[in-house]
Enzyme design. Sequence first.
Site, PDB file in Angstrom:
ATOM      1  N   HIS A   1       0.834  -1.224   0.000  1.00  0.00           N
ATOM      2  CA  HIS A   1       0.000   0.000   0.000  1.00  0.00           C
ATOM      3  C   HIS A   1       0.857   1.258   0.000  1.00  0.00           C
ATOM      4  O   HIS A   1       0.457   2.285   0.532  1.00  0.00           O
ATOM      5  CB  HIS A   1      -0.946   0.039   1.208  1.00  0.00           C
ATOM      6  CG  HIS A   1      -1.673  -1.242   1.447  1.00  0.00           C
ATOM      7  ND1 HIS A   1      -2.856  -1.570   0.840  1.00  0.00           N
ATOM      8  CD2 HIS A   1      -1.346  -2.325   2.210  1.00  0.00           C
ATOM      9  CE1 HIS A   1      -3.251  -2.773   1.232  1.00  0.00           C
ATOM     10  NE2 HIS A   1      -2.342  -3.254   2.058  1.00  0.00           N
TER      11      HIS A   1
ATOM     12  N   SER B   1      15.513  20.711 -16.855  1.00  0.00           N
ATOM     13  CA  SER B   1      14.335  21.547 -17.111  1.00  0.00           C
ATOM     14  C   SER B   1      14.795  22.831 -17.771  1.00  0.00           C
ATOM     15  O   SER B   1      15.896  23.321 -17.509  1.00  0.00           O
ATOM     16  CB  SER B   1      13.639  21.849 -15.781  1.00  0.00           C
ATOM     17  OG  SER B   1      12.928  23.062 -15.867  1.00  0.00           O
TER      18      SER B   1
ATOM     19  N   LYS C   1      16.755  20.950 -11.654  1.00  0.00           N
ATOM     20  CA  LYS C   1      16.055  19.704 -11.978  1.00  0.00           C
ATOM     21  C   LYS C   1      16.924  18.665 -12.679  1.00  0.00           C
ATOM     22  O   LYS C   1      17.741  18.978 -13.513  1.00  0.00           O
ATOM     23  CB  LYS C   1      14.834  19.986 -12.862  1.00  0.00           C
ATOM     24  CG  LYS C   1      13.686  20.668 -12.172  1.00  0.00           C
ATOM     25  CD  LYS C   1      13.050  19.855 -11.040  1.00  0.00           C
ATOM     26  CE  LYS C   1      12.205  18.716 -11.563  1.00  0.00           C
ATOM     27  NZ  LYS C   1      10.991  19.190 -12.242  1.00  0.00           N
TER      28      LYS C   1
ATOM     29  N   GLU D   1       9.757   7.720 -17.455  1.00  0.00           N
ATOM     30  CA  GLU D   1       8.403   8.245 -17.658  1.00  0.00           C
ATOM     31  C   GLU D   1       7.903   7.899 -19.065  1.00  0.00           C
ATOM     32  O   GLU D   1       6.740   7.536 -19.262  1.00  0.00           O
ATOM     33  CB  GLU D   1       8.378   9.754 -17.454  1.00  0.00           C
ATOM     34  CG  GLU D   1       8.601  10.144 -15.998  1.00  0.00           C
ATOM     35  CD  GLU D   1       8.882  11.631 -15.844  1.00  0.00           C
ATOM     36  OE1 GLU D   1       8.093  12.441 -16.337  1.00  0.00           O
ATOM     37  OE2 GLU D   1       9.907  11.971 -15.238  1.00  0.00           O
TER      38      GLU D   1
END
Length: 456
Positions: A155, A276, A282, A289
């Site tokens: 979980h 970024s 970043k 992804e």
Amino acid sequence: MQLWKGRFKKELDEKTNDFNSSISFDSRMYENDIDGSIAHAKMLAARGIISSDDLMKILEGLNKIKDDIKTGKLVIDPDAEDIHTFVELELTKLVGNAGKRLHTARSRNDQVALDIRLYLRDECDELYKLLTSLVSVISDKAEKYASSVMPGYTHMQRAQPITFGHHLLAYAEMFLRDKERLYQAKERMNYSPLGSCALAGTTYNTDREMTAKELGFNGPMHNSLDGVSDRDFCMELAAVISIIMVHLSRFSEEIILWCSWEFKFVELDDAFSTGSSIMPQKKNPDITELIRGKSGRVFGDLTTLLTMMKGLPLAYNKDMQEDKEAIFDAFDTVKICLKTFIPMLETMTAIPQNMRKAAAAGFINATDCADYLVGKGVPFRDAYKATGELVAICITKGLTLETLSIDEYIKVCDKFDDGIYDAINLDNCVTNRTSLGGPAPQNVMIEIERIRELNK
Ligand code: ARG
């Protein structure tokens, strides 16, 4: 130009020709198409259906077409109807009547069913190799981090202590099963439809065993309607690839989480990360992804194939031309994902201190605490309850099970003694989990050996 002139009085409408044509996506099968034609021509000659002189001309012509396409000397005509038409027309340009005899006892229906199988067979081999190198990279990583303690989750909540090596090996097991599924699907596909002709076989005395053998199949397919009209192998392979993508996507999702400052369990190599345009700090895990995102398009390919097939009466229907873009895309996508993911994983480093820090919080040794009482003769359910109370005390006092005093332990249950601190020591918790398939470093090492053996 079409092969099926004769009964038609008009040229095909230009837009209809574009709509009908599959050349833009089936030209990648040109070698398979030519190999199939070579086997077919040899069989025709062996059975006396064409002369050996014609065979010689056909073989020379086909080999020349293959070489010329490969070297760029011959450009595939984008207006051709499909690759089968293009090769046959080129052959006829080169060798005249012999070329016109090639299509005896054959149809584009069995030809296309053959070509896709030949093409996908090679694709399966390439994908299989990629999966092998993935499993090998995972095993090496798991060996390196065989005893790095980390929290295992259910979980998304810290649950029990495991090692990073153990966690990684879970993926090795999944990809090993994927390899097996891929291999089995390929074996099931590996029967030759050639000689099924349009749908009803032929009156010529063909030798389907011969062409099947020549082309490396396990044998010929035994029903001519089935030979030309099923694409179950495309659906099965798309399903196999979809499962691979699920596995890759879950792995990617975890890496994305592990890269975040909330976790910082791993660091990706700069060569496999992106920045970024506005936020200078970043470092983004774009590869993972993209893989997570691309899994969706592969499931789309599977859905395309299933939906395209489900209402088709036997035998061939033009709907089936849609099979190629879907299955090619599934293979292209999974291959490009793996080709990027494997070196990314290889260069990824873990940060065991951070994993360890995460493992130290969240009471992931609570089960071990309860098990300690069980060892002292307390029934598990009572031990569970006592440990729950201890956790509640720790939370109010801002302590951990390690820093809670023995007096507090004894207040909750008088079966506790000093041995509890050893029992809940995280390293011990992991080392003692030696049940088969468990996370103890010694188990991890044993399973790595087994996986490497299976992955050979
Ligand atoms: N381009 C077609 C396909 O991909 C080849 C088979 C054509 N057969 C036919 N009867 N029109 O399915």
